[in-house]
Design an enzyme around this catalytic site. Structure first.
Site, short mmCIF file in Angstrom:
data_model
loop_
_atom_site.label_atom_id
_atom_site.label_comp_id
_atom_site.label_asym_id
_atom_site.label_seq_id
_atom_site.Cartn_x
_atom_site.Cartn_y
_atom_site.Cartn_z
N VAL A 100 76.00 19.11 46.83
CA VAL A 100 76.53 18.43 45.85
C VAL A 100 77.85 17.98 46.35
CG1 VAL A 100 75.97 20.01 43.93
CG2 VAL A 100 77.82 20.71 45.38
N THR A 101 78.76 17.37 45.59
CA THR A 101 79.78 16.43 46.10
C THR A 101 80.76 17.06 47.09
OG1 THR A 101 79.50 14.72 44.40
CG2 THR A 101 81.61 14.75 45.52
N PHE A 102 81.35 17.86 46.72
CA PHE A 102 82.59 18.37 47.29
C PHE A 102 82.38 18.88 48.51
CE2 PHE A 102 85.04 16.58 44.30
CZ PHE A 102 86.76 16.96 44.64
N ASP A 118 78.79 8.00 46.70
CA ASP A 118 78.32 9.33 46.20
C ASP A 118 76.85 9.24 45.21
OD1 ASP A 118 78.27 12.07 44.95
OD2 ASP A 118 80.37 12.02 44.66
N HIS A 141 80.95 16.37 51.03
CA HIS A 141 81.78 15.38 51.79
C HIS A 141 83.16 16.11 52.52
CE1 HIS A 141 80.71 12.46 48.58
NE2 HIS A 141 81.32 11.74 49.14
#
Length: 284
Positions: free
Chosen positions: A85-87, A51, A90
């Protein structure tokens, strides 16, 4: 070992290569293609996310293991979906869908029907608009193991991975690798054929200290060492040459400074916003 170091939707291509030997005869172009697919089909696919790892972190002395994977495998550009961003990213990586189609549109957001989404949300309704690769695999009878990944501890479309663990940010990288490797020590009929592995310390260090900080370089070096531990673990189990390793990241980092500040108050009434990690959301 087949190695693929990239980002974003390139993962779909890697999984297509990994599964091509199982395609129906009508999908194969020739007996030569069929024979090649059968001889190169891996026994195991491991999808690894680091990440917040920018490609700029490679080749600077802190990542010899990852640099070796790049040199000996394939490398692709980073092209995150929006928002980066992360979510959202992913879930894009494992569903092949952009955030506006899989429904996870931020690290925190509010849905008119489901309510507030946070990074701890386990409500399946937030996730059911997309089908992650572990759900697809389990439906096809392929066992999976998810050593952390956004959405991997949620029952999605009535399916969970065969092996999974609730996210624990305090678990060190080496411990995460060891847990993943332990699943490969199960009886043959219980071992995953697809595994995911997730590291978050580079992202945390980058957000707190900036992309060029010594803390961020140290975090990258730590993850690189854990990747080396993974390689050695695969070799010890005789799986190194029969594994496809796909290493991705969801976004990079850009340095900021006091001279580059946007005052939201000058643009919109702050009372109309909910501001948190991952961006601002209009409330009215």
């Amino acid at each position: 070992m087949s190695r693929f170091v990239a980002a974003s939707l390139a993962v779909a291509a890697a999984f297509a290569v990994a599964s091509c030997a199982g395609a129906p005869q009508s999908a194969r172009t020739s007996p030569v293609v069929e024979q090649t697919a059968q001889t190169t089909r891996p026994d195991l696919v491991i999808l690894v996310s680091i990440d917040g790892f920018s490609p700029d972190y490679l080749g600077k002395g802190q990542t010899p293991v990852l640099d070796g994977l790049v040199a000996g495998g394939a490398f692709g550009p980073m092209r995150p979906s929006f928002p980066s961003v992360t979510f959202p990213n992913h879930y894009t990586l494992v569903t092949g869908l952009h955030p506006d189609h899989h429904g996870v549109v931020g690290n925190r957001f509010t849905d008119a029907q489901l309510g507030a989404f946070t990074m701890a949300s386990k409500e399946s309704g937030f996730w059911d608009q997309g089908e992650p690769i572990w759900v697809t695999a389990e439906k096809a009878g392929v066992r999976t193991g998810t050593m952390f990944w956004p959405g991997s501890e949620v029952e999605i479309q009535g399916v969970r991975p065969s092996q999974w663990a609730p996210f624990d940010q305090g678990m060190p990288g080496d411990a995460r690798v060891d847990r993943l490797l332990s699943w490969l020590d199960l009886p043959v009929d219980q071992r995953p054929k697809l595994e995911t592995l997730y590291f978050d310390i580079v992202d945390t260090a980058g957000h707190r200290n900036g992309p060029d900080a010594p803390e961020t370089r140290a975090a990258a070096a730590s993850v690189d060492a854990s990747m080396g531990r993974l390689m050695e673990g695969l070799k010890a189990r005789g799986l190194y040459d029969r594994t496809m390793l796909v290493v991705v990241s969801d976004h990079g980092m850009a340095a900021t400074s006091p001279e580059r500040v946007v005052w939201i108050d000058d643009i919109i009434d702050p009372a109309a916003l909910k501001i948190g990690y991952g961006g601002a959301v209009l409330t009215a």
